[in-house]
Design a protein around this motif. Structure first.
Motif, PDB file in Angstrom:
ATOM      1  N   LEU A   1      33.490  53.018 181.229  1.00  0.00           N
ATOM      2  CA  LEU A   1      34.630  53.379 180.395  1.00  0.00           C
ATOM      3  C   LEU A   1      34.794  52.303 179.331  1.00  0.00           C
ATOM      4  O   LEU A   1      34.897  51.122 179.660  1.00  0.00           O
ATOM      5  N   ASP A   2      34.829  52.680 178.074  1.00  0.00           N
ATOM      6  CA  ASP A   2      34.995  51.665 177.036  1.00  0.00           C
ATOM      7  C   ASP A   2      36.436  51.166 177.002  1.00  0.00           C
ATOM      8  O   ASP A   2      37.257  51.523 177.848  1.00  0.00           O
ATOM      9  N   SER A   3      36.769  50.340 176.025  1.00  0.00           N
ATOM     10  CA  SER A   3      38.084  49.699 176.001  1.00  0.00           C
ATOM     11  C   SER A   3      39.160  50.543 175.328  1.00  0.00           C
ATOM     12  O   SER A   3      40.280  50.081 175.132  1.00  0.00           O
ATOM     13  N   SER A   4      38.852  51.790 175.004  1.00  0.00           N
ATOM     14  CA  SER A   4      39.804  52.635 174.276  1.00  0.00           C
ATOM     15  C   SER A   4      40.958  53.089 175.155  1.00  0.00           C
ATOM     16  O   SER A   4      40.851  53.181 176.375  1.00  0.00           O
ATOM     17  N   SER A   5      42.071  53.423 174.505  1.00  0.00           N
ATOM     18  CA  SER A   5      43.213  53.975 175.224  1.00  0.00           C
ATOM     19  C   SER A   5      42.894  55.360 175.771  1.00  0.00           C
ATOM     20  O   SER A   5      43.418  55.763 176.813  1.00  0.00           O
ATOM     21  N   THR A   6      42.013  56.108 175.103  1.00  0.00           N
ATOM     22  CA  THR A   6      41.615  57.427 175.601  1.00  0.00           C
ATOM     23  C   THR A   6      40.907  57.302 176.943  1.00  0.00           C
ATOM     24  O   THR A   6      41.174  58.076 177.869  1.00  0.00           O
ATOM     25  N   CYS A   7      40.028  56.330 177.066  1.00  0.00           N
ATOM     26  CA  CYS A   7      39.347  56.122 178.345  1.00  0.00           C
ATOM     27  C   CYS A   7      40.306  55.622 179.424  1.00  0.00           C
ATOM     28  O   CYS A   7      40.095  55.872 180.609  1.00  0.00           O
ATOM     29  N   PHE A   8      41.373  54.932 179.014  1.00  0.00           N
ATOM     30  CA  PHE A   8      42.368  54.530 180.007  1.00  0.00           C
ATOM     31  C   PHE A   8      43.077  55.748 180.593  1.00  0.00           C
ATOM     32  O   PHE A   8      43.388  55.778 181.789  1.00  0.00           O
ATOM     33  N   PHE A   9      43.328  56.767 179.777  1.00  0.00           N
ATOM     34  CA  PHE A   9      43.902  58.009 180.303  1.00  0.00           C
ATOM     35  C   PHE A   9      42.958  58.639 181.322  1.00  0.00           C
ATOM     36  O   PHE A   9      43.393  59.185 182.336  1.00  0.00           O
ATOM     37  N   LEU A  10      41.645  58.571 181.068  1.00  0.00           N
ATOM     38  CA  LEU A  10      40.672  59.079 182.030  1.00  0.00           C
ATOM     39  C   LEU A  10      40.676  58.234 183.302  1.00  0.00           C
ATOM     40  O   LEU A  10      40.573  58.766 184.412  1.00  0.00           O
ATOM     41  N   ALA A  11      40.810  56.923 183.148  1.00  0.00           N
ATOM     42  CA  ALA A  11      40.852  56.033 184.319  1.00  0.00           C
ATOM     43  C   ALA A  11      41.978  56.424 185.266  1.00  0.00           C
ATOM     44  O   ALA A  11      41.843  56.342 186.493  1.00  0.00           O
ATOM     45  N   LYS A  12      43.100  56.868 184.723  1.00  0.00           N
ATOM     46  CA  LYS A  12      44.230  57.269 185.555  1.00  0.00           C
ATOM     47  C   LYS A  12      43.901  58.483 186.423  1.00  0.00           C
ATOM     48  O   LYS A  12      44.538  58.705 187.455  1.00  0.00           O
ATOM     49  N   LYS A  13      42.916  59.262 186.011  1.00  0.00           N
ATOM     50  CA  LYS A  13      42.512  60.447 186.764  1.00  0.00           C
ATOM     51  C   LYS A  13      41.561  60.108 187.915  1.00  0.00           C
ATOM     52  O   LYS A  13      41.285  60.958 188.770  1.00  0.00           O
ATOM     53  N   LEU A  14      41.045  58.883 187.939  1.00  0.00           N
ATOM     54  CA  LEU A  14      40.013  58.552 188.915  1.00  0.00           C
ATOM     55  C   LEU A  14      40.537  58.423 190.340  1.00  0.00           C
ATOM     56  O   LEU A  14      39.752  58.275 191.278  1.00  0.00           O
ATOM     57  N   LYS A  15      41.850  58.505 190.503  1.00  0.00           N
ATOM     58  CA  LYS A  15      42.399  58.572 191.862  1.00  0.00           C
ATOM     59  C   LYS A  15      41.917  59.824 192.590  1.00  0.00           C
ATOM     60  O   LYS A  15      41.922  59.882 193.818  1.00  0.00           O
ATOM     61  N   GLN A  16      41.492  60.831 191.824  1.00  0.00           N
ATOM     62  CA  GLN A  16      41.007  62.083 192.405  1.00  0.00           C
ATOM     63  C   GLN A  16      39.603  61.946 193.005  1.00  0.00           C
ATOM     64  O   GLN A  16      39.168  62.813 193.763  1.00  0.00           O
ATOM     65  N   LYS A  17      38.883  60.896 192.642  1.00  0.00           N
ATOM     66  CA  LYS A  17      37.483  60.741 193.019  1.00  0.00           C
ATOM     67  C   LYS A  17      37.313  59.649 194.071  1.00  0.00           C
ATOM     68  O   LYS A  17      38.120  58.734 194.177  1.00  0.00           O
ATOM     69  N   LYS A  18      36.219  59.769 194.808  1.00  0.00           N
ATOM     70  CA  LYS A  18      35.949  58.810 195.881  1.00  0.00           C
ATOM     71  C   LYS A  18      34.602  58.126 195.659  1.00  0.00           C
ATOM     72  O   LYS A  18      33.648  58.746 195.184  1.00  0.00           O
ATOM     73  N   HIS A  19      34.550  56.848 196.020  1.00  0.00           N
ATOM     74  CA  HIS A  19      33.316  56.056 196.006  1.00  0.00           C
ATOM     75  C   HIS A  19      32.677  55.995 194.620  1.00  0.00           C
ATOM     76  O   HIS A  19      31.457  55.952 194.490  1.00  0.00           O
ATOM     77  N   VAL A  20      33.506  56.002 193.594  1.00  0.00           N
ATOM     78  CA  VAL A  20      33.008  55.858 192.228  1.00  0.00           C
ATOM     79  C   VAL A  20      32.946  54.371 191.870  1.00  0.00           C
ATOM     80  O   VAL A  20      33.809  53.591 192.260  1.00  0.00           O
ATOM     81  N   VAL A  21      31.916  53.985 191.132  1.00  0.00           N
ATOM     82  CA  VAL A  21      31.783  52.613 190.633  1.00  0.00           C
ATOM     83  C   VAL A  21      32.044  52.645 189.132  1.00  0.00           C
ATOM     84  O   VAL A  21      31.386  53.382 188.401  1.00  0.00           O
ATOM     85  N   ILE A  22      33.012  51.864 188.682  1.00  0.00           N
ATOM     86  CA  ILE A  22      33.408  51.855 187.276  1.00  0.00           C
ATOM     87  C   ILE A  22      33.097  50.506 186.657  1.00  0.00           C
ATOM     88  O   ILE A  22      33.389  49.460 187.237  1.00  0.00           O
ATOM     89  N   VAL A  23      32.500  50.531 185.469  1.00  0.00           N
ATOM     90  CA  VAL A  23      32.224  49.327 184.683  1.00  0.00           C
ATOM     91  C   VAL A  23      33.001  49.445 183.377  1.00  0.00           C
ATOM     92  O   VAL A  23      32.952  50.485 182.715  1.00  0.00           O
ATOM     93  N   THR A  24      33.723  48.384 182.990  1.00  0.00           N
ATOM     94  CA  THR A  24      34.537  48.458 181.774  1.00  0.00           C
ATOM     95  C   THR A  24      34.823  47.070 181.215  1.00  0.00           C
ATOM     96  O   THR A  24      34.894  46.100 181.979  1.00  0.00           O
ATOM     97  N   PRO A  25      35.016  46.972 179.895  1.00  0.00           N
ATOM     98  CA  PRO A  25      35.472  45.710 179.306  1.00  0.00           C
ATOM     99  C   PRO A  25      36.989  45.649 179.144  1.00  0.00           C
ATOM    100  O   PRO A  25      37.512  44.671 178.614  1.00  0.00           O
ATOM    101  N   ASN A  26      37.698  46.686 179.592  1.00  0.00           N
ATOM    102  CA  ASN A  26      39.143  46.797 179.396  1.00  0.00           C
ATOM    103  C   ASN A  26      39.885  46.199 180.588  1.00  0.00           C
ATOM    104  O   ASN A  26      39.827  46.734 181.698  1.00  0.00           O
ATOM    105  N   LEU A  27      40.598  45.099 180.362  1.00  0.00           N
ATOM    106  CA  LEU A  27      41.289  44.420 181.466  1.00  0.00           C
ATOM    107  C   LEU A  27      42.438  45.256 182.024  1.00  0.00           C
ATOM    108  O   LEU A  27      42.750  45.166 183.210  1.00  0.00           O
TER     109      LEU A  27
END
Length: 247
Positions: free
Chosen positions: A89-115
């Motif tokens: 996921l890049d550092s964009s605010s749009t990708c942060f909205f997607l990050a909020k959806k990842l509670k639906q998924k299991k055992h996902v590995v995420i790499v990002t520069p966004n603190l």
């Protein structure tokens, strides 16, 4: 306040106070803070917007811009992520909205520069998250160290956004370090997905991002016009263009 300045280019303190229903002292203080981060130029009695082609809104500001459009995009994008997938996921605010959806998924590995994304995922999901290192600016890492760090990861799918997309000039950004980390990471991903809200169509900025031919999927909140789509598909015959009424 920034939206008013973008609309009128110059706005007086009196006008801002009347429209926003805040005291003049509060308006002056906020304008001073905006001038410190190079978004506006203070003038006697008001402020002038610095052309947004050359400035980058702080991440905290961008998270609230076009929020409904970004939610629509995130709702479509989450279907591309499977359990056990590795995701950038890049550092964009749009990708942060997607990050909020990842509670639906299991055992996902995420790499990002966004603190902000790192902190949210670590606190709110059971998925694994890795932060790309580098110089931190506005709650995101970037620079040569970040580009080098991307070589340590191979991901199933990369999600990124941009500041503008033009059917002839391609995808572009305001900030060089953002564009460069996206280019570097696109070489490490099996699938590359652009998340772009409709306000960014027919816009271009200084730094070219990922080549259109290297993008597998574009997801937006509405369908681009017919000619825009035709020109995009000329660049990449295999590209999917996804929007709410695709089906």
């Amino acid at each position: 306040m920034l939206n008013l300045l973008k609309e009128h280019k110059y706005v007086s303190v009196n006008k801002l106070a009347n429209i926003l229903n805040y005291s003049k002292s509060t308006i002056r203080r906020d304008l001073t803070n905006l001038s410190k981060i190079k978004l506006v130029q203070r003038t006697p009695g008001g402020a002038i917007l610095i052309r947004d082609q050359y400035t980058e809104d702080p991440l905290d500001v961008r998270q609230y811009a076009n929020a409904n459009k970004k939610k629509i995009i995130a709702d479509l994008a989450i279907d591309y992520i499977e359990n056990y997938a590795s995701v950038f996921l890049d550092s964009s605010s749009t990708c942060f909205f997607l990050a909020k959806k990842l509670k639906q998924k299991k055992h996902v590995v995420i790499v990002t520069p966004n603190l902000i994304t790192v902190s949210y995922l670590e606190l709110n999901t059971d998925n694994s998250v890795y932060c790309i290192g580098g110089k931190v600016t506005d709650q995101r890492s970037g620079g040569p160290e970040s580009e080098m760090a991307t070589q340590n990861y191979f991901v199933d799918i990369m999600f990124f956004s941009c500041r503008g997309i033009d059917d002839s000039l391609g995808v572009s950004d305001r900030v060089e370090t953002e564009a460069s980390i996206k280019r570097a990471m696109s070489k490490q991903a099996k699938k590359v997905v652009l998340l772009v809200d409709s306000t960014k169509f027919d816009n271009h900025f200084l730094f070219k991002s990922i080549e259109m031919a290297n993008i597998d999927v574009i997801i937006s909140d509405k369908k681009p016009d017919k000619l825009f789509c035709e020109n995009l598909l000329k660049e990449n015959h295999h590209m999917e263009i996804i929007y709410p009424d695709t089906n």
